[in-house]
Design a protein around this motif. Structure first.
Motif, PDB file in Angstrom:
ATOM      1  N   LEU A 240      46.864  30.943  30.739  1.00 32.33           N
ATOM      2  CA  LEU A 240      46.629  31.425  32.101  1.00 32.33           C
ATOM      3  C   LEU A 240      47.398  30.534  33.074  1.00 32.33           C
ATOM      4  O   LEU A 240      47.204  29.319  33.104  1.00 32.33           O
ATOM      5  N   LEU A 241      48.282  31.140  33.860  1.00 33.05           N
ATOM      6  CA  LEU A 241      49.136  30.391  34.777  1.00 33.05           C
ATOM      7  C   LEU A 241      48.666  30.465  36.221  1.00 33.05           C
ATOM      8  O   LEU A 241      48.861  29.535  37.001  1.00 33.05           O
ATOM      9  N   ASP A 242      48.077  31.601  36.605  1.00 35.14           N
ATOM     10  CA  ASP A 242      47.731  31.813  38.008  1.00 35.14           C
ATOM     11  C   ASP A 242      46.753  32.979  38.105  1.00 35.14           C
ATOM     12  O   ASP A 242      46.633  33.780  37.176  1.00 35.14           O
ATOM     13  N   LYS A 243      46.057  33.062  39.227  1.00 34.08           N
ATOM     14  CA  LYS A 243      45.159  34.188  39.507  1.00 34.08           C
ATOM     15  C   LYS A 243      45.386  34.660  40.937  1.00 34.08           C
ATOM     16  O   LYS A 243      45.624  33.848  41.835  1.00 34.08           O
ATOM     17  N   LYS A 244      45.271  35.979  41.113  1.00 34.03           N
ATOM     18  CA  LYS A 244      45.449  36.526  42.451  1.00 34.03           C
ATOM     19  C   LYS A 244      44.839  37.915  42.509  1.00 34.03           C
ATOM     20  O   LYS A 244      45.164  38.778  41.698  1.00 34.03           O
ATOM     21  N   ASP A 245      43.918  38.121  43.462  1.00 35.85           N
ATOM     22  CA  ASP A 245      43.332  39.447  43.710  1.00 35.85           C
ATOM     23  C   ASP A 245      42.773  40.088  42.447  1.00 35.85           C
ATOM     24  O   ASP A 245      43.008  41.270  42.172  1.00 35.85           O
ATOM     25  N   GLY A 246      42.056  39.334  41.648  1.00 37.60           N
ATOM     26  CA  GLY A 246      41.444  39.876  40.436  1.00 37.60           C
ATOM     27  C   GLY A 246      42.420  40.085  39.297  1.00 37.60           C
ATOM     28  O   GLY A 246      42.104  40.774  38.318  1.00 37.60           O
ATOM     29  N   LYS A 247      43.622  39.511  39.401  1.00 40.80           N
ATOM     30  CA  LYS A 247      44.622  39.628  38.350  1.00 40.80           C
ATOM     31  C   LYS A 247      44.980  38.232  37.835  1.00 40.80           C
ATOM     32  O   LYS A 247      44.958  37.256  38.581  1.00 40.80           O
TER      33      LYS A 247
END
Length: 398
Positions: A240-247
């Motif tokens: 996992l590299l990043d999270k944004k807006d539920g993605k």
């Protein structure tokens, strides 16, 4: 004529035992343990008996009954017997005591069922006494013990017992049913790794809704994971590299590699199988990742949550080589700019990674070296030596 009244189906009577009757059944269970064939089965019964005798003795302080004065001693005797057996257990079975000591009442409350626990003692005692009568190392006895474990909601051990029986009677079906129920408990308790493992095995057998349950667990893993941690998704593990807006932005933990003995590169192992001018838009790697790779790696359920991403053309900033046109892809590889942002999280493991940027010419691509720097001169598109690591965005929240 008056209409006949519909006869109501008689409900089976619920068996509720008195403390004295429970004591008698526990004693019967203890006496029947001489029939148990495996150390694991004997161990878990003694652990259970130690706890149940102790609980019964505590109740006897306000409601004494015949034999109640023996409960403490019997509990201690069973506890010591379990301790004697514990060193003989296989290493992977050390967690047995935790599972076994979960009482039926806790299991039933968790599932929202209200049942008289007395009947479970009747069932357990009856099965063990029958097993004592036919005590021999044969499939019927093991099948009987598996049924006892199932009746006591020892789902993990029932599952293992049924699997050990192979094709005996309906053991394969019952083994899968117990695996599904055990995995459901693990999922409910938040043990994502173990739950995923069992649901994934069931998914391969197309058992019930296992594919949906696998995806549900994978989404939970993504939601709870921190940058740099790995999660299950499809046929492998992803960082996992990043999270944004539920993605979640994910990159495959392992690069695409063929067999070293083969001279011909495997599909997806190189950027282009022939030495020729090519860009990301026209590359064989892009076609492979967005078609065959997705089909091979992910279930139909998982494919639905993979997001389409705008992928820039990524020119070579040093030599000015053009990177072609922008694309929209579900799976891609990083550009030089993107690798700079996420390289630290990826933990490159001393592997050189191919990038979308062309090299000095379009018959090569830039790459990120094991020395943690971008080499813009490039590496031939048709040669092995730098690796392809897929990247994608997956939605874990609706």
């Amino acid at each position: 004529m008056p209409k006949e009244k519909k006869r109501r189906k008689k409900q089976p009577e619920e068996i509720i035992l008195t403390p004295a009757e429970v004591f008698a059944q526990l004693t019967a269970l203890k006496n029947a343990t001489r029939c148990i064939l495996g150390i694991e089965d004997e161990y878990k019964i003694y652990v259970r008996l130690a706890k149940d005798f102790a609980e019964l003795g505590a109740k006897a302080e306000t409601e004494p009954f015949e034999g109640s004065d023996q409960c403490a001693a019997l509990s201690e005797e069973c506890r010591k017997k379990a301790e004697e057996l514990k060193p003989k257990l296989p290493v992977e079975k050390e967690e047995i005591s935790r599972t076994v000591t979960t009482t039926m009442r806790e299991k039933e409350q968790k599932a929202g069922r209200k049942r008289g626990k007395g009947k479970w003692f009747v069932l357990a005692a009856a099965l063990l006494i029958i097993a004592a009568a036919v005590c021999y190392k044969a499939a019927p006895t093991r099948y009987l013990i598996a049924g006892l474990e199932k009746g006591l909601s020892l789902k993990k051990y029932a599952m293992e017992s049924y699997f050990s029986l192979g094709d005996y009677k309906d053991s394969p079906r019952k083994a899968q049913e117990m695996m599904y129920e055990y995995a459901s408990d693990l999922q409910e308790d938040g043990h994502w790794e173990e739950a995923w493992k069992f649901f994934h095995r069931l998914e391969k057998r197309q058992f019930r809704d296992s594919a949906s349950r696998v995806l549900a667990v994978e989404k939970k893993m993504m939601a709870e994971a921190k940058d740099g941690e790995t999660v299950h998704f499809g046929g492998g593990r992803w960082i996992l590299l990043d999270k944004k807006d539920g993605k979640a932005l994910l990159t495959r933990n392992e690069t695409i590699r063929g067999k070293d003995a083969e001279d011909v590169p495997a599909a997806g192992e190189v950027y282009e199988p022939e030495a020729k001018r090519v860009t990301w838009e026209t590359s064989s790697l892009r076609s492979y990742l967005n078609n065959a790779f997705i089909q091979e790696e992910f279930s139909a359920e998982e494919q639905k949550v993979i997001q389409e991403t705008g992928v820039g053309h990524a020119d070579n900033p040093v030599y000015g080589t053009k990177g072609g046109k922008d694309t929209v892809d579900k799976v891609y590889i990083f550009s030089a700019e993107e690798i700079g942002k996420y390289a630290g999280v990826m933990k490159n493991k001393a592997k050189s990674l191919r990038l979308r940027n062309p090299g000095i010419g379009q018959d090569s691509t830039a790459y990120y070296s094991h020395l943690k720097e971008v080499v813009y001169y490039g590496f031939p598109v048709n040669q092995k030596g730098v690796y392809n690591r897929p990247v994608l965005w997956a939605r874990y929240e609706e």
